[in-house]
Scaffold this active site. Structure first.
Site, PDB file in Angstrom:
ATOM      1  CD  GLU A  30      -1.605  -5.898   5.670  1.00  0.00           C
ATOM      2  OE1 GLU A  30      -1.643  -4.671   5.802  1.00  0.00           O
ATOM      3  OE2 GLU A  30      -1.379  -6.613   4.499  1.00  0.00           O
ATOM      4  CG  HIS A  41      -3.896  -3.197   3.232  1.00  0.00           C
ATOM      5  ND1 HIS A  41      -2.598  -2.891   3.927  1.00  0.00           N
ATOM      6  CD2 HIS A  41      -4.290  -2.007   2.800  1.00  0.00           C
ATOM      7  CE1 HIS A  41      -2.377  -1.583   4.089  1.00  0.00           C
ATOM      8  NE2 HIS A  41      -3.439  -1.183   3.062  1.00  0.00           N
ATOM      9  CB  CYS A  91      -0.969   0.039   1.215  1.00  0.00           C
ATOM     10  SG  CYS A  91      -2.469   1.272   1.026  1.00  0.00           S
TER      11      CYS A  91
END
Length: 230
Positions: A178, A176, A87
């Site tokens: 995660e 993302h 990001c």
């Protein structure tokens, strides 16, 4: 394995989420988290790999810590240390390598479809993935032009979602992998986006799409397997 995770200021503990994914596969990894606002980042040259996480900072606004982060990124690249930007980190790596960043008309927020390019489908990083993957997007800025030496691996409606340098061991992903349910709940609870964005996020956060997004978490360990582990 020594992994340096540079975490700029953000509203989520990205580093801990990434650490959980990495240590599940590599329990003996030495995982060090660095804050570019107060830590000396020159130690990244002693790492076997570097990850730069997301941030609520905006790269074109040039926050004070950015010069230190860019210097550390250049140092890692100069030493041929594999680096993955996520990001905001993706945008930092892009900028350091000569690409350009611009602001989107509206924040991208939610579980989104991401299309692998031909290069991405044939890349070991995405081996075994469907041609269209699902992951969480949470960004207002994006890569307008990737570095000249870049191979674009994935795109979506907002532009470049993943690239790999063909000159140095550097990669970037805009999404993302995660992101988890607790992070989604923080966005909705604390109203961290416009009503329209939060509505889209809520609609996208179905059990099915959340389950599909979990597959993208493998990219962190794939990065280490491809670029660090013999």
């Amino acid at each position: 394995m020594r992994l340096a995770c540079i975490q700029p200021p953000n509203r989520f503990d990205y580093a801990t989420a990434i650490q959980r994914i990495v240590t599940d596969r590599f329990p003996d990894v030495e995982f060090r988290v660095l804050d570019p606002r107060r830590d000396q980042l020159h130690s990244v040259v002693n790492a076997d790999a570097v990850i730069v996480t997301g941030s609520h900072a905006r790269i074109n606004r040039r926050p004070p810590f950015l010069v230190h982060l860019e210097d550390a990124t250049r140092a890692a690249i100069a030493e041929a240390i594999p680096i993955l930007g996520v990001c905001f980190g993706h945008q930092v790596v892009t900028s350091v390598l000569g690409g350009t960043i611009e602001t989107l008309p509206e924040r991208s927020a939610g579980f989104e479809d991401i299309d692998l390019t031909e290069a991405g489908s044939n890349h070991d990083l995405f081996a075994g993935f469907d041609r269209t993957i699902t992951s969480f997007c949470w960004h207002r800025d994006h890569v307008r032009e990737p570095p000249l030496d870049a191979r674009v691996l994935a795109t979506n409606r907002t532009g470049v979602q993943a690239f790999e340098s063909t000159r140095v061991p550097a990669l970037g992903i805009q999404f993302h992998p995660e992101f988890d349910r607790s992070m989604v709940e923080i966005i909705l609870r604390d109203r961290l986006a416009s009503d329209r964005c939060r509505q889209h996020l809520s609609r996208s956060a179905t059990p099915d799409r959340y389950a599909k997004a979990q597959e993208s978490r493998r990219l962190y360990t794939r990065f280490l397997e491809q670029y660090v582990v013999d």
